[in-house]
Design an enzyme around this catalytic site. Structure first.
Site, mmCIF file in Angstrom:
data_model
loop_
_atom_site.group_PDB
_atom_site.id
_atom_site.type_symbol
_atom_site.label_atom_id
_atom_site.label_comp_id
_atom_site.label_asym_id
_atom_site.label_seq_id
_atom_site.Cartn_x
_atom_site.Cartn_y
_atom_site.Cartn_z
ATOM 1 N N ARG A 62 0.823 -1.213 0.000
ATOM 2 C CA ARG A 62 0.000 0.000 0.000
ATOM 3 C C ARG A 62 0.859 1.265 0.000
ATOM 4 N NH1 ARG A 62 -3.592 -0.528 -1.629
ATOM 5 N NH2 ARG A 62 -4.906 -1.793 -0.279
ATOM 6 N N GLN A 198 -11.543 -0.922 11.755
ATOM 7 C CA GLN A 198 -11.581 -2.361 11.434
ATOM 8 C C GLN A 198 -11.990 -3.146 12.689
ATOM 9 O OE1 GLN A 198 -7.753 -4.305 10.340
ATOM 10 N NE2 GLN A 198 -8.470 -3.850 8.269
ATOM 11 N N LYS A 279 -33.060 11.403 21.757
ATOM 12 C CA LYS A 279 -34.328 10.796 22.188
ATOM 13 C C LYS A 279 -35.512 11.751 22.066
ATOM 14 C CE LYS A 279 -32.243 7.348 25.101
ATOM 15 N NZ LYS A 279 -32.484 6.248 25.971
ATOM 16 N N ASN A 300 -37.275 5.952 22.581
ATOM 17 C CA ASN A 300 -36.014 5.185 22.573
ATOM 18 C C ASN A 300 -36.129 3.910 21.737
ATOM 19 O OD1 ASN A 300 -37.425 3.412 24.269
ATOM 20 N ND2 ASN A 300 -35.586 2.907 25.426
ATOM 21 N N ASP A 315 -37.582 3.189 28.279
ATOM 22 C CA ASP A 315 -36.772 3.684 29.411
ATOM 23 C C ASP A 315 -37.666 3.952 30.622
ATOM 24 O OD1 ASP A 315 -34.288 3.757 28.125
ATOM 25 O OD2 ASP A 315 -34.594 5.798 27.380
ATOM 26 N N ARG A 372 -32.940 24.313 30.751
ATOM 27 C CA ARG A 372 -33.488 23.015 30.304
ATOM 28 C C ARG A 372 -34.256 22.333 31.436
ATOM 29 N NH1 ARG A 372 -29.687 18.994 27.471
ATOM 30 N NH2 ARG A 372 -31.652 18.226 26.638
ATOM 31 N N TYR A 429 -24.196 3.094 32.276
ATOM 32 C CA TYR A 429 -23.860 1.683 32.484
ATOM 33 C C TYR A 429 -22.503 1.278 31.946
ATOM 34 C CZ TYR A 429 -25.505 0.510 27.721
ATOM 35 O OH TYR A 429 -25.681 0.418 26.370
ATOM 36 N N GLY A 450 -26.804 0.888 36.122
ATOM 37 C CA GLY A 450 -27.297 1.141 34.769
ATOM 38 C C GLY A 450 -27.526 -0.128 33.972
ATOM 39 N N GLN A 461 -37.891 -3.624 24.825
ATOM 40 C CA GLN A 461 -37.595 -3.300 23.421
ATOM 41 C C GLN A 461 -37.667 -4.567 22.559
ATOM 42 O OE1 GLN A 461 -33.630 -1.415 22.659
ATOM 43 N NE2 GLN A 461 -34.940 0.371 22.422
HETATM 44 P P1 NAP Z 1 -28.798 13.464 26.631
HETATM 45 O O1 NAP Z 1 -30.194 13.634 26.099
HETATM 46 O O2 NAP Z 1 -27.665 13.814 25.763
HETATM 47 O O3 NAP Z 1 -28.706 14.300 27.989
HETATM 48 C C1 NAP Z 1 -27.497 14.393 28.659
HETATM 49 C C2 NAP Z 1 -27.722 15.037 30.052
HETATM 50 O O4 NAP Z 1 -26.457 14.970 30.720
HETATM 51 C C3 NAP Z 1 -28.127 16.491 29.995
HETATM 52 O O5 NAP Z 1 -29.018 16.745 31.047
HETATM 53 C C4 NAP Z 1 -26.794 17.212 30.229
HETATM 54 O O6 NAP Z 1 -26.916 18.483 30.827
HETATM 55 C C5 NAP Z 1 -26.141 16.265 31.203
HETATM 56 N N1 NAP Z 1 -24.689 16.398 31.236
HETATM 57 C C6 NAP Z 1 -23.818 16.058 30.261
HETATM 58 N N2 NAP Z 1 -22.553 16.304 30.671
HETATM 59 C C7 NAP Z 1 -22.637 16.783 31.939
HETATM 60 C C8 NAP Z 1 -21.690 17.207 32.907
HETATM 61 N N3 NAP Z 1 -20.378 17.174 32.639
HETATM 62 N N4 NAP Z 1 -22.139 17.646 34.100
HETATM 63 C C9 NAP Z 1 -23.449 17.657 34.379
HETATM 64 N N5 NAP Z 1 -24.416 17.277 33.504
HETATM 65 C C10 NAP Z 1 -24.006 16.843 32.306
HETATM 66 O O7 NAP Z 1 -28.558 11.953 27.110
HETATM 67 P P2 NAP Z 1 -29.634 10.822 27.501
HETATM 68 O O8 NAP Z 1 -30.066 10.101 26.284
HETATM 69 O O9 NAP Z 1 -30.655 11.429 28.402
HETATM 70 O O10 NAP Z 1 -28.689 9.818 28.339
HETATM 71 C C11 NAP Z 1 -28.217 10.166 29.631
HETATM 72 C C12 NAP Z 1 -27.361 9.048 30.204
HETATM 73 O O11 NAP Z 1 -28.118 7.857 30.344
HETATM 74 C C13 NAP Z 1 -26.183 8.670 29.319
HETATM 75 O O12 NAP Z 1 -25.058 8.424 30.132
HETATM 76 C C14 NAP Z 1 -26.617 7.378 28.661
HETATM 77 O O13 NAP Z 1 -25.533 6.548 28.332
HETATM 78 C C15 NAP Z 1 -27.440 6.759 29.750
HETATM 79 N N6 NAP Z 1 -28.446 5.820 29.251
HETATM 80 C C16 NAP Z 1 -28.586 4.633 29.908
HETATM 81 C C17 NAP Z 1 -29.544 3.744 29.515
HETATM 82 C C18 NAP Z 1 -29.679 2.440 30.215
HETATM 83 O O14 NAP Z 1 -30.431 1.601 29.746
HETATM 84 N N7 NAP Z 1 -28.988 2.219 31.320
HETATM 85 C C19 NAP Z 1 -30.406 4.033 28.480
HETATM 86 C C20 NAP Z 1 -30.243 5.243 27.845
HETATM 87 C C21 NAP Z 1 -29.262 6.130 28.247
HETATM 88 P P3 NAP Z 1 -27.037 19.840 29.938
HETATM 89 O O15 NAP Z 1 -28.488 19.965 29.605
HETATM 90 O O16 NAP Z 1 -26.529 20.886 30.838
HETATM 91 O O17 NAP Z 1 -26.170 19.636 28.718
#
Ligand code: NAP
Length: 481
Positions: A62, A198, A279, A300, A315, A372, A429, A450, A461
């Site tokens: 390559r 990959q 979401k 979701n 959720d 928010r 999680y 989580g 789901q």
């Molecule tokens: P999202 O819509 O992007 O919302 C993210 C949230 O996190 C917002 O409220 C944001 O605040 C806040 N945030 C991000 N960084 C931050 C920080 N450094 N300090 C304080 N707040 C902070 O995400 P989502 O879909 O709701 O998901 C949220 C979490 O749940 C994620 O970690 C995701 O992986 C987890 N999750 C878990 C499951 C499960 O089945 N266990 C399912 C879905 C999601 P601002 O508004 O200030 O930006």
């Protein structure tokens, strides 16, 4: 051979290591190997490498401009390829931009084009200008820098080998066989990739079973940005295999929610798990939804039937079920009489807060961005708090629905405010044991991680996707892993 061939790309620097890699690739289930001769310290070793090869071999030298290490002249390149062909290479890679006639012996040619930096605007023209001889395979390998690049690649007339480098290209690396692709490339092990994005042979063979993907295979995926942390592919691919369902589940990074429907159509998806940060935004992209989705404003789960997108939210019931069960381990009073603090105002916070309110629980929302929190509280009809005051009046139930903890370092709740009688749920999680959960547990609180939430919402789901739940033995295996 039917189905997609898996080619393990080997980048060892000397003959013995390449030969050991070939043997390992054969055992792992590869159909052929690519010997990346531009990594060899001494290219004369190619003859010895090809002698007694355990698998068909594609030999590649390559060029640096196409992402490799070879800096020599065309004469050096073709003299090497002729040498490899005469030594028994089954295939030799000829870069289209350098191609010329040469003595190929019995070797077939992979006529290739690579752009490690991006997906060129004129890629369709390039593909049209690549003129393979009969029996040659055309290979196009470019970097997908975003979802729109992936969609452009899916719209191309399909070359035999189409590689989309980078995380946005992952669906193609797995699914290309479904669109008639002849070959996909794999690394021998994690960390030994010869191109960005990959996947290892064990993941392609065991997790994704790419060789058995055919035109009938139904495709599901998680769409969001990022999606690299998602464990849904691992879980759902196990479920499909266990139940004998011809389906696969892949990660599909979506950097622009307006491309959601195009992505669903282009990949011919049967169902989607929607994840952060889309979401709420994707509710507007649905054709139909469950009344709960309209009420809470977050989706979701999307099921595709006859081209129509139908949205659900698992959720909310998953989180409520998990909290209810944890609370019942402490007291028979139920959660309707309690007060809950929901940290975050994104898609998960919205679903959890809505679900708890439906149970009769009093809910307070605190979010880093106050506006928010205020907006969400107004929409759902509950209270909110400034982020700085989230530990002031710690209620019985505390839920982390922020992204804090995904890096494994920070907790969104003040450690000194935990109390023994609290019920605590963390939506994060990966990692499983966040500082938030560790500190709550250290104070004696009842915790739900989580993974427990993940499995509950994934089970609901699965009912939407397949009409049946996840077999309990798989849930248990995943929970304890
Ligand atoms: P999202 O819509 O992007 O919302 C993210 C949230 O996190 C917002 O409220 C944001 O605040 C806040 N945030 C991000 N960084 C931050 C920080 N450094 N300090 C304080 N707040 C902070 O995400 P989502 O879909 O709701 O998901 C949220 C979490 O749940 C994620 O970690 C995701 O992986 C987890 N999750 C878990 C499951 C499960 O089945 N266990 C399912 C879905 C999601 P601002 O508004 O200030 O930006």
């Amino acid at each position: 051979m039917d189905g997609t061939m898996i080619c393990v790309s080997l980048c060892a620097g000397n003959g013995p290591d390449v030969r050991a890699g070939m043997e390992e690739a054969r055992k792992a289930g590869a159909d052929l190997v690519e010997v990346r001769a531009d990594f060899l310290h001494d290219r004369n070793e190619i003859r010895g490498i090809l002698e007694g090869k355990p698998l068909p071999v594609l030999v590649t030298l390559r060029s640096a401009r196409e992402g490799g290490r070879f800096e020599g002249t065309d004469d050096e390149l073709f003299s090497f390829l002729e040498n490899a062909a005469s030594a028994g290479a089954d295939l030799v890679d000829v870069e289209w931009r350098r191609s010329r006639s040469f003595s190929r012996g019995n070797s077939r040619v992979v006529l290739s084009f690579h752009d490690p930096a991006g997906t060129p605007e004129d890629l369709s023209d390039i593909c049209a200008r690549m003129q393979p001889l009969p029996g040659d395979l055309v290979k196009v390998a470019v970097r997908a820098r975003g979802t729109s690049d992936l969609l452009r690649l899916l719209a191309l007339p399909k070359p035999a080998i189409l590689v989309a480098m980078g995380e946005f290209g992952e669906p193609l690396r797995i699914l290309y066989g479904r669109y008639g692709g002849a070959m996909t490339f794999a690394s021998l092990r994690e960390g030994e990739e010869t191109a960005p994005g990959q996947l290892s042979i064990s993941r392609l063979v065991e997790e994704y079973r790419v060789r058995e993907i055919d035109a009938e295979t139904r495709i599901y995926g998680v769409m969001g940005n990022p999606v690299s942390h998602s464990r849904s592919p691992e879980l759902f691919n196990r479920v499909f295999r266990h139940l004998g369902v011809n389906a696969r589940y892949v990660r599909i990074p979506l950097d622009d929610p307006s491309l959601f429907r195009k992505g669903v159509n282009a990949l011919d998806l049967s169902g989607v798990s929607v994840t952060l940060p889309h979401k709420s935004a994707l509710v507007a992209a649905l054709d139909e939804f469950d009344p709960a989705v309209a009420e809470m404003g977050a989706v979701n789960t999307v099921v595709v039937r006859d081209g129509r997108l139908r949205g659900f939210n698992t959720d909310a019931p998953g989180a409520v079920e998990a909290i209810r069960e944890a609370a019942s381990r402490r007291s028979p009073r139920g959660i309707s009489v309690e007060k809950a603090l929901v940290l975050g105002a994104g898609g998960v916070a919205r679903a959890v807060a809505w679900g708890l309110l439906k149970e009769g629980t009093r809910v307070v929302i605190a979010n880093r961005t106050l506006d928010r929190a205020e907006k969400l509280a107004a929409e759902l009809g509950c209270d909110f708090l400034p982020w700085e005051r989230r530990g002031d009046d710690a209620p019985k139930i505390v839920v982390n629905a922020t992204r804090m903890g995904m890096e494994g370092t920070e907790s969104p709740f003040p450690a000194e405010r935990w109390r023994e009688e609290m019920i605590v749920l963390d939506a994060v999680y990966t990692p499983r044991w966040t500082p938030f959960l560790r500190e709550a547990k250290a104070a004696g609180a009842e915790t739900v991680d989580g993974v427990a939430l993940f499995l509950r919402q994934a089970n609901l789901q699965c009912l939407r996707f397949l009409g049946r739940p996840i077999p309990p033995e798989l849930l248990q295996g995943f929970e304890s892993a």
